[in-house]
Motif scaffolding. Structure first.
Motif, mmCIF file in Angstrom:
data_model
loop_
_atom_site.group_PDB
_atom_site.id
_atom_site.type_symbol
_atom_site.label_atom_id
_atom_site.label_comp_id
_atom_site.label_asym_id
_atom_site.label_seq_id
_atom_site.Cartn_x
_atom_site.Cartn_y
_atom_site.Cartn_z
ATOM 1 N N ASP A 1 0.815 -1.214 0.000
ATOM 2 C CA ASP A 1 0.000 0.000 0.000
ATOM 3 C C ASP A 1 0.852 1.270 0.000
ATOM 4 N N PHE A 2 2.127 1.127 -0.334
ATOM 5 C CA PHE A 2 2.963 2.321 -0.441
ATOM 6 C C PHE A 2 2.594 3.052 -1.736
ATOM 7 N N ARG A 3 2.383 4.350 -1.646
ATOM 8 C CA ARG A 3 1.901 5.135 -2.778
ATOM 9 C C ARG A 3 2.917 5.146 -3.924
ATOM 10 N N GLU A 4 2.426 4.880 -5.118
ATOM 11 C CA GLU A 4 3.284 4.854 -6.291
ATOM 12 C C GLU A 4 3.858 6.234 -6.589
ATOM 13 N N ASP A 5 3.012 7.287 -6.410
ATOM 14 C CA ASP A 5 3.495 8.636 -6.707
ATOM 15 C C ASP A 5 4.571 9.069 -5.716
ATOM 16 N N LEU A 6 4.484 8.631 -4.451
ATOM 17 C CA LEU A 6 5.527 8.947 -3.479
ATOM 18 C C LEU A 6 6.816 8.204 -3.821
ATOM 19 N N TYR A 7 6.648 6.978 -4.292
ATOM 20 C CA TYR A 7 7.836 6.214 -4.715
ATOM 21 C C TYR A 7 8.568 6.947 -5.834
ATOM 22 N N TYR A 8 7.836 7.389 -6.853
ATOM 23 C CA TYR A 8 8.484 8.069 -7.984
ATOM 24 C C TYR A 8 9.058 9.423 -7.563
ATOM 25 N N ARG A 9 8.424 10.070 -6.565
ATOM 26 C CA ARG A 9 8.953 11.353 -6.093
ATOM 27 C C ARG A 9 10.276 11.158 -5.355
ATOM 28 N N LEU A 10 10.384 10.037 -4.619
ATOM 29 C CA LEU A 10 11.621 9.737 -3.880
ATOM 30 C C LEU A 10 12.700 9.161 -4.784
ATOM 31 N N ASN A 11 12.249 8.518 -5.859
ATOM 32 C CA ASN A 11 13.164 7.756 -6.690
ATOM 33 C C ASN A 11 13.878 8.648 -7.713
ATOM 34 N N VAL A 12 14.472 9.725 -7.235
ATOM 35 C CA VAL A 12 15.286 10.554 -8.117
ATOM 36 C C VAL A 12 16.618 9.846 -8.363
ATOM 37 N N VAL A 13 17.253 9.426 -7.256
ATOM 38 C CA VAL A 13 18.457 8.599 -7.316
ATOM 39 C C VAL A 13 18.244 7.409 -6.398
ATOM 40 N N THR A 14 18.483 6.218 -6.893
ATOM 41 C CA THR A 14 18.360 5.010 -6.069
ATOM 42 C C THR A 14 19.725 4.371 -5.907
ATOM 43 N N LEU A 15 20.078 4.092 -4.674
ATOM 44 C CA LEU A 15 21.317 3.392 -4.356
ATOM 45 C C LEU A 15 20.982 2.030 -3.775
ATOM 46 N N SER A 16 21.617 1.011 -4.296
ATOM 47 C CA SER A 16 21.377 -0.346 -3.810
ATOM 48 C C SER A 16 22.629 -0.866 -3.107
ATOM 49 N N ILE A 17 22.453 -1.323 -1.871
ATOM 50 C CA ILE A 17 23.576 -1.864 -1.111
ATOM 51 C C ILE A 17 23.566 -3.380 -1.252
ATOM 52 N N PRO A 18 24.624 -3.966 -1.815
ATOM 53 C CA PRO A 18 24.630 -5.428 -1.982
ATOM 54 C C PRO A 18 24.750 -6.130 -0.642
ATOM 55 N N PRO A 19 24.087 -7.278 -0.472
ATOM 56 C CA PRO A 19 24.237 -8.046 0.765
ATOM 57 C C PRO A 19 25.642 -8.636 0.854
ATOM 58 N N LEU A 20 26.047 -9.024 2.051
ATOM 59 C CA LEU A 20 27.400 -9.553 2.248
ATOM 60 C C LEU A 20 27.673 -10.788 1.398
#
Length: 458
Positions: A297-316
């Protein structure tokens, strides 16, 4: 076994020197032969990656003198002494002074090869621990975002590029992977470092509380609101707001947060006053918000507003080469905290570090290091009922022999070479213990710290 590790071999008996060199080369070692100890000493470079094997009786500089010189240069460099029967008391004294092993002449070639192999493994671990300590010291500015793998190098490079841009950032990664560390570095490396770094875990607070925490309130805004409170958003103005587990943010708050991000202003509860904020948001999620199935139920429009730059941290588990370096940092930190000595990475610990999947990631590794420093973790980390990994090409008797030898070495290591405590832990008679040491070629001198009272035969 093709070892290819370097060995310095010194013996003034040219025939024996030639024969021993050939034996070690057939076993896969890269042998440099010398007929004089002085020549070997001059050729020995700092952080020599191998082992020194030397006769004791030699003209000019003998084996004991050579060992003393090597010990001054590098006390951790393994020295194996070859000796005639009459020189055994001298060799025993050298062992007590720190020599790795002595082998009485004439000796079985397999006895020498096995000793050199064990010494080589010990040397490899010593040098690896040294390089890890150096790497930790050199990386102090970036700690604890430690890593030398390409994925971590790219992550640090990206952080440097975007830190001063004021762009909102979405950080994704599994639990314990270091999302708050990334957010903190984005703050520290930016012009906002003089402002506040304000963190809020969206999953830790109920909706009624999180609204006040984020937006603040005026006196009388709701029951119990007796005085004015500045919200986290306003408090982070000119700094950085870190919203952890943003996927847990209540839907009603998501609507308000979307407006804050678009307008860069906040309205505290209990007032119509609109206050501008100089805002930079770093949000973190442990799920893929781009996947509708995981987004929930996380808002799609909020996701796109936050998703200007996405950083992914790889697991160990996807950057295993970084694990020993991380462990060294956490062990050093725990040792300072608990006033203990930081443990070196033994072969048993290294095996566990590289074989375990670390589902709790950096947080789990940190706790493991703390337990090891406190002596609460044996690092005999096979799961209950699970046999230790073995070479299935070996016969059953050979596998049993290897397991017994590994168990004795591990118990000696846990007890710092104390024979009495080791015997008690193994539950075997003293004579049986010494017989097994001899059969497996285990040298007590390898395990520092054994007591004077234990330096006696069966």
């Amino acid at each position: 076994m093709n070892d290819s590790s370097p060995v310095f071999l010194i013996d003034d008996d040219k025939d024996l020197l030639k024969a021993t060199k050939q034996t070690l080369e057939l076993a896969g070692f890269a042998v440099s032969a010398f007929s004089a100890a002085g020549d070997a000493l001059r050729a020995l470079e700092p952080d020599f990656a191998g082992v020194v094997v030397s006769d004791i009786r030699m003209p000019q500089m003998d084996g004991q003198q050579l060992f003393a010189c090597i010990k001054e240069r590098d006390a951790d460099l393994p020295v194996i002494l070859m000796t005639g029967h009459g020189d055994i008391p001298m060799a025993v004294q050298a062992i007590q002074d720190g020599a790795y092993d002595f082998i009485a002449k004439p000796f079985a070639t397999d006895r020498l090869v096995q000793s050199v192999r064990r010494a080589t493994e010990k040397r490899r671990l010593v040098l690896e621990n040294r390089s890890l300590r150096v790497a930790v010291e050199q990386a102090q500015g970036d700690l604890p975002l430690i890593g030398q793998t390409p994925a971590m190098e790219r992550l640090r490079h990206t952080l440097r590029q975007i830190a001063d841009t004021d762009v909102d950032v979405l950080v994704t990664g599994e639990t314990g992977s270091g999302k708050e560390v990334v957010a903190s570095l984005l703050h520290r490396w930016s012009r906002r470092a003089k402002g506040n770094f304000v963190a809020l875990n969206c999953g830790a607070l109920p909706e009624t509380v999180i609204e006040s925490e984020l937006f603040g309130h005026e006196p009388g805004a709701f029951t119990g609101a007796q005085k004015k409170r500045v919200g986290r958003i306003e408090h982070s103005s000119a700094g950085t707001l870190f919203l952890d587990e943003i996927e847990s943010m209540p839907p009603a708050i998501q609507v308000q947060m979307l407006r804050v991000l678009e307008m860069r202003e906040v309205t505290p509860l209990g007032t119509n006053e609109v206050r501008p904020v100089d805002l930079r948001v770093v949000a973190a999620a442990k799920v893929d918000l781009g996947d509708p199935a995981q987004r929930g139920d996380f808002r799609e429009d909020l996701y796109y507003r936050l998703n200007v730059v996405t950083l992914s941290i790889p697991p160990l588990r996807e950057r295993r080469d970084d694990i020993p370096l991380l462990f060294s940092y956490f062990a050093e930190r725990a040792a300072n905290r608990f006033k203990r000595e930081a443990p070196a990475i033994s072969s048993t610990v290294r095996h566990h570090l590289l074989q375990h999947d670390w589902p709790g990631n950096v947080r789990e590794l940190s706790h493991f290091a703390e337990r090891l420093v406190l002596g609460l973790e044996t690092a005999a980390t096979s799961k209950p009922g699970e046999a230790p990994a073995m070479d299935t090409a070996l016969s059953l008797p050979a596998r049993v022999e290897r397991y017994e030898a590994d168990l004795i070495r591990e118990t000696l290591s846990q007890n710092n070479g104390d024979v009495r405590r080791t015997i008690e832990a193994l539950g075997i008679p003293r004579k049986t213990f010494y017989d097994k040491l001899q059969r497996h070629g285990i040298v007590r001198g390898e395990f520092a710290g054994f007591e004077e009272s234990d330096r006696r035969g069966p």
